[in-house]
Write a protein that holds these residues in place. Structure first.
Motif, PDB file in Angstrom:
ATOM      1  N   LEU A   1      26.385  29.640  50.358  1.00  0.00           N
ATOM      2  CA  LEU A   1      27.503  30.209  49.614  1.00  0.00           C
ATOM      3  C   LEU A   1      28.732  30.250  50.508  1.00  0.00           C
ATOM      4  O   LEU A   1      28.644  30.600  51.682  1.00  0.00           O
ATOM      5  CB  LEU A   1      27.155  31.625  49.150  1.00  0.00           C
ATOM      6  N   PRO A   2      29.903  29.880  49.969  1.00  0.00           N
ATOM      7  CA  PRO A   2      31.124  29.964  50.777  1.00  0.00           C
ATOM      8  C   PRO A   2      31.437  31.403  51.138  1.00  0.00           C
ATOM      9  O   PRO A   2      31.268  32.310  50.323  1.00  0.00           O
ATOM     10  CB  PRO A   2      32.194  29.363  49.862  1.00  0.00           C
ATOM     11  N   THR A   3      31.873  31.633  52.366  1.00  0.00           N
ATOM     12  CA  THR A   3      32.169  32.996  52.821  1.00  0.00           C
ATOM     13  C   THR A   3      33.676  33.225  52.832  1.00  0.00           C
ATOM     14  O   THR A   3      34.457  32.306  53.037  1.00  0.00           O
ATOM     15  CB  THR A   3      31.606  33.231  54.228  1.00  0.00           C
ATOM     16  N   PHE A   4      34.054  34.477  52.602  1.00  0.00           N
ATOM     17  CA  PHE A   4      35.462  34.855  52.658  1.00  0.00           C
ATOM     18  C   PHE A   4      35.556  36.363  52.773  1.00  0.00           C
ATOM     19  O   PHE A   4      34.605  37.090  52.446  1.00  0.00           O
ATOM     20  CB  PHE A   4      36.219  34.371  51.405  1.00  0.00           C
ATOM     21  N   ASP A   5      36.686  36.829  53.244  1.00  0.00           N
ATOM     22  CA  ASP A   5      36.944  38.260  53.344  1.00  0.00           C
ATOM     23  C   ASP A   5      37.301  38.773  51.950  1.00  0.00           C
ATOM     24  O   ASP A   5      38.277  38.305  51.350  1.00  0.00           O
ATOM     25  CB  ASP A   5      38.113  38.513  54.304  1.00  0.00           C
ATOM     26  N   PRO A   6      36.502  39.708  51.378  1.00  0.00           N
ATOM     27  CA  PRO A   6      36.781  40.174  50.013  1.00  0.00           C
ATOM     28  C   PRO A   6      38.152  40.816  49.868  1.00  0.00           C
ATOM     29  O   PRO A   6      38.651  40.954  48.746  1.00  0.00           O
ATOM     30  CB  PRO A   6      35.647  41.178  49.753  1.00  0.00           C
ATOM     31  N   ARG A   7      38.781  41.199  50.974  1.00  0.00           N
ATOM     32  CA  ARG A   7      40.129  41.762  50.908  1.00  0.00           C
ATOM     33  C   ARG A   7      41.198  40.678  50.780  1.00  0.00           C
ATOM     34  O   ARG A   7      42.350  40.970  50.478  1.00  0.00           O
ATOM     35  CB  ARG A   7      40.402  42.622  52.140  1.00  0.00           C
ATOM     36  N   ASP A   8      40.777  39.427  51.011  1.00  0.00           N
ATOM     37  CA  ASP A   8      41.712  38.295  50.913  1.00  0.00           C
ATOM     38  C   ASP A   8      41.637  37.737  49.495  1.00  0.00           C
ATOM     39  O   ASP A   8      40.846  36.839  49.197  1.00  0.00           O
ATOM     40  CB  ASP A   8      41.336  37.222  51.942  1.00  0.00           C
ATOM     41  N   THR A   9      42.460  38.289  48.617  1.00  0.00           N
ATOM     42  CA  THR A   9      42.400  37.925  47.204  1.00  0.00           C
ATOM     43  C   THR A   9      42.673  36.445  46.988  1.00  0.00           C
ATOM     44  O   THR A   9      41.995  35.788  46.189  1.00  0.00           O
ATOM     45  CB  THR A   9      43.409  38.766  46.402  1.00  0.00           C
ATOM     46  N   GLU A  10      43.642  35.903  47.696  1.00  0.00           N
ATOM     47  CA  GLU A  10      43.992  34.494  47.497  1.00  0.00           C
ATOM     48  C   GLU A  10      42.842  33.583  47.897  1.00  0.00           C
ATOM     49  O   GLU A  10      42.561  32.586  47.213  1.00  0.00           O
ATOM     50  CB  GLU A  10      45.261  34.152  48.297  1.00  0.00           C
ATOM     51  N   ALA A  11      42.154  33.908  48.988  1.00  0.00           N
ATOM     52  CA  ALA A  11      41.010  33.091  49.404  1.00  0.00           C
ATOM     53  C   ALA A  11      39.901  33.159  48.361  1.00  0.00           C
ATOM     54  O   ALA A  11      39.276  32.146  48.024  1.00  0.00           O
ATOM     55  CB  ALA A  11      40.491  33.559  50.760  1.00  0.00           C
ATOM     56  N   GLY A  12      39.673  34.353  47.845  1.00  0.00           N
ATOM     57  CA  GLY A  12      38.655  34.518  46.813  1.00  0.00           C
ATOM     58  C   GLY A  12      38.993  33.756  45.543  1.00  0.00           C
ATOM     59  O   GLY A  12      38.121  33.123  44.925  1.00  0.00           O
ATOM     60  N   LEU A  13      40.258  33.779  45.143  1.00  0.00           N
ATOM     61  CA  LEU A  13      40.671  33.048  43.943  1.00  0.00           C
ATOM     62  C   LEU A  13      40.514  31.547  44.137  1.00  0.00           C
ATOM     63  O   LEU A  13      40.134  30.824  43.196  1.00  0.00           O
ATOM     64  CB  LEU A  13      42.121  33.390  43.593  1.00  0.00           C
ATOM     65  N   ARG A  14      40.795  31.055  45.355  1.00  0.00           N
ATOM     66  CA  ARG A  14      40.615  29.621  45.614  1.00  0.00           C
ATOM     67  C   ARG A  14      39.148  29.219  45.481  1.00  0.00           C
ATOM     68  O   ARG A  14      38.823  28.161  44.923  1.00  0.00           O
ATOM     69  CB  ARG A  14      41.142  29.276  47.017  1.00  0.00           C
ATOM     70  N   ILE A  15      38.255  30.075  45.975  1.00  0.00           N
ATOM     71  CA  ILE A  15      36.825  29.790  45.848  1.00  0.00           C
ATOM     72  C   ILE A  15      36.406  29.801  44.382  1.00  0.00           C
ATOM     73  O   ILE A  15      35.660  28.919  43.922  1.00  0.00           O
ATOM     74  CB  ILE A  15      36.003  30.807  46.666  1.00  0.00           C
ATOM     75  N   LEU A  16      36.892  30.772  43.621  1.00  0.00           N
ATOM     76  CA  LEU A  16      36.573  30.827  42.197  1.00  0.00           C
ATOM     77  C   LEU A  16      37.060  29.577  41.477  1.00  0.00           C
ATOM     78  O   LEU A  16      36.345  29.013  40.630  1.00  0.00           O
ATOM     79  CB  LEU A  16      37.203  32.075  41.563  1.00  0.00           C
ATOM     80  N   GLU A  17      38.265  29.145  41.787  1.00  0.00           N
ATOM     81  CA  GLU A  17      38.792  27.945  41.152  1.00  0.00           C
ATOM     82  C   GLU A  17      37.951  26.727  41.519  1.00  0.00           C
ATOM     83  O   GLU A  17      37.680  25.866  40.672  1.00  0.00           O
ATOM     84  CB  GLU A  17      40.253  27.724  41.564  1.00  0.00           C
ATOM     85  N   ASP A  18      37.503  26.666  42.766  1.00  0.00           N
ATOM     86  CA  ASP A  18      36.713  25.518  43.218  1.00  0.00           C
ATOM     87  C   ASP A  18      35.358  25.475  42.524  1.00  0.00           C
ATOM     88  O   ASP A  18      34.954  24.434  41.987  1.00  0.00           O
ATOM     89  CB  ASP A  18      36.536  25.577  44.736  1.00  0.00           C
ATOM     90  N   ILE A  19      34.659  26.591  42.505  1.00  0.00           N
ATOM     91  CA  ILE A  19      33.302  26.560  41.942  1.00  0.00           C
ATOM     92  C   ILE A  19      33.325  26.429  40.421  1.00  0.00           C
ATOM     93  O   ILE A  19      32.424  25.826  39.831  1.00  0.00           O
ATOM     94  CB  ILE A  19      32.465  27.786  42.379  1.00  0.00           C
TER      95      ILE A  19
END
Length: 582
Positions: A2-20
């Motif tokens: 699973l791709p990892t990211f800091d849950p406080r980094d909203t933009e990183a999380g949104l990029r992962i959501l868009e990718d998957i």
């Protein structure tokens, strides 16, 4: 991985959501390949795949199953202490128990440490969506009401918990101020008291299910004067003896606060409790609770008590797996759909004709797998029954949930939870589903709503003690003014009975219209206020988790029927035979 990211980094999380969500079909094939590579050597899969991990062989050979088909394997692990590799090559660390109130029987679902990591990842994705769309959610504290039961250990040595208890106990870092108390009343009292002392710091209020939040409000209605007295004096009630409760409250209630007590008294003394959540916690911006499926019946009551606050239904999940996230959390409660997260499990779907009773599908049909479609190939507007294959030992497992495809987020389908496949009521050859009954009750309530009533809760059973048998509905009504329920108008209540009947399907109406009726007139029994709390207490005393409790819509327990019958204040029957032409 699973791709990892800091849950406080909203933009990183949104990029992962868009990718998957843009690569759902490809990711699903990867997930299935990973599951089969890991688990092909398990006792269960070897019986069908002979140790191979070929995806085509899986889809051709592995049967569609329900819980009763795999219970024998789970029992060998849970009761006899046999190794996890019967079902999965991940080590089973605990069993998650379902509520047992919606389907009638409690299920034990394997969970592993790796599955805990997947669910933590899912929670991070959820936090990303909420941070993006729920402005101000992090400007204060979340008042989340959670109640736990004592841990139970199976004879095989595994701990048995509900999904919510597992989440809380395994991830205490997420819940630093959680009150870990196994006495329901002491825990709920203490949580409410802490919430009242910090009323100006609360940014959102929630429970796991909508029914639980209504229970919290009723409990508060019964105890607010005592809580106000505690705040006024700075002293907790003597009956709160649990050390965890006392410790948690003492950190917050450490002085006399008469002005705060006065402000609470002013709100709670108002004649109507409409908007009570917003009035008690004035900085609250959102109410969090699952309101789809059978929980949809509580939307009118929640709208009454929340005072116009957005009610957010965040996720679709279960003991078996976490499935989807509501990507439009501020949508109408009636329009909630969930975007499936494609790297949590492998999903398949059995098409259900939009006019077909889902219970008509032969659950043991050997040709079921010939009709299965995968996540990438579902169609908008089509109903499906969900099948899930997990890393933890469930393969082509029937969830019993009926979903409607409402759209797509990128290439990933969005589903509305419609109903469970279980029949609620049955007499002779009639089979009435939970969804049919819920719709019929909502239509009948239109008679009483102009008079200031709303329906707090309901249930039913098929009374076959006389011939012909008939359906009985138990209704608990509430007045918007918060007054006691007056004597009910017989004509209007009989009209409610007739409207319920008229709103059921043609099979029911045909059986009611026969020259020798095989179903008698429908009956509504109105019960005292607080009755469904008493019913909930009964099921909790039998081992059901209060967090996951759902009012059973088909009462089969004789003791439960006795509880409801003992609190009946009015009985009404349909005086009309339903029209078969409408």
């Amino acid at each position: 991985m699973l791709p990892t990211f800091d849950p406080r980094d909203t933009e990183a999380g949104l990029r992962i959501l868009e990718d998957i969500t843009s690569n759902a079909g490809h990711i699903q094939e990867q997930v299935l390949e990973e599951i089969l590579t890991k688990n092909a050597s398990t006792d269960y899969l070897k019986g069908f795949l002979d140790g191979h991990s070929d995806k085509g062989l899986f889809k051709n050979k592995v049967p569609v199953v329900d819980y009763e088909d795999i219970k024998i394997y789970i029992d060998r692990i849970a009761l006899d202490g046999e190794p996890s590799r019967i079902l999965t090559n991940e080590s089973i660390t605990e069993l998650l128990k379902s509520s047992g109130t919606s389907g009638g029987k409690q299920k034990w679902i394997p969970k592993t440490a790796e599955e805990g990591e997947r669910r933590a990842y899912f929670s991070c994705l959820l936090a990303t969506v909420q941070n993006r769309y729920l402005q101000g959610l992090n400007d204060g504290k979340v008042l989340l009401f959670v109640l736990i039961n004592p841990d139970i250990h199976t004879p095989g040595g595994l701990v048995l918990r509900t999904t919510s208890e597992s989440e809380i106990k395994n991830r205490k870092d997420r819940y630093p101020q959680f009150i870990l108390c196994e006495d329901t009343d002491q825990s709920l009292y203490s949580q409410l008291l802490c919430g009242l002392v910090q009323r100006d710091a609360i940014a959102s209020v929630g429970t796991y299910f909508a029914s639980g939040l209504l229970r919290v409000i009723k409990f508060f209605e019964e105890h607010w004067q005592e809580m106000s007295s505690n705040i006024r004096t700075g002293q907790m009630s003597d009956w709160i003896t649990d050390p965890n409760c006392k410790r948690a409250v003492s950190l917050i209630l450490n002085k006399q606060m008469p002005e705060l007590a006065d402000s609470i008294d002013i709100v709670c003394h108002e004649k109507s409790w409409e908007g009570i959540i917003k009035k008690i916690w004035p900085r609250t911006k959102y109410v969090l609770a699952i309101i789809t499926g059978s929980m949809a019946q509580y939307i009118p009551a929640l709208e009454f008590y929340t005072g116009g606050l957005p009610v957010v239904s965040p996720v679709y999940g279960s003991s078996e797996a976490f499935f989807g996230i509501n990507m439009k959390p501020l949508c109408s409660p009636y329009d909630v759909s969930y975007t499936f997260i494609p790297n949590m499990a492998y999903y398949e779907f059995l098409p259900i004709d939009n006019h077909q009773d889902p219970n008509c599908t032969n659950r043991k049909d050997a040709h079921l797998k010939d009709h299965i479609v995968d996540l990438a190939n579902v169609k908008i507007g089509q109903h499906y029954e969900l099948l899930v294959t997990t890393f933890t030992g469930l393969y082509r497992y029937r969830m019993g949930d009926i979903l409607l495809v409402t759209g797509f987020h990128n290439s990933t389908p969005q589903f509305k939870f419609i109903q469970r496949t279980n029949v609620v009521l049955s007499i002779h050859t009639d089979k009435t589903t939970e969804q049919d009954l819920q719709k019929a009750v909502a239509i009948a309530m239109q008679i009483l709503e102009p008079l200031g009533f709303f329906l707090l809760d309901y249930s039913s059973y098929a009374d076959t003690s006389s011939i012909p048998g008939h359906y009985v509905l138990f209704w608990e009504l509430q007045l918007r003014s918060n007054d006691d329920i007056p004597e009910l108008d017989q004509v209007k209540m009989e009209k409610c009975c007739s409207l319920v009947e008229q709103s059921l399907d043609q099979k029911y109406k045909m059986l009611r219209n026969q020259s020798i009726s095989t179903i008698g007139p429908l009956e509504i029994r109105v019960v005292k206020q607080g009755t469904f709390n008493v019913l909930m207490d009964f099921y909790v005393s039998q081992g059901t988790s209060l967090n996951q409790y759902k009012t059973p819509k088909n009462i089969k327990s004789e003791k439960a029927i006795e509880i409801l019958d003992s609190r009946v204040v009015g009985k009404f029957y349909s005086r009309e035979v339903p029209n078969q032409d409408s």
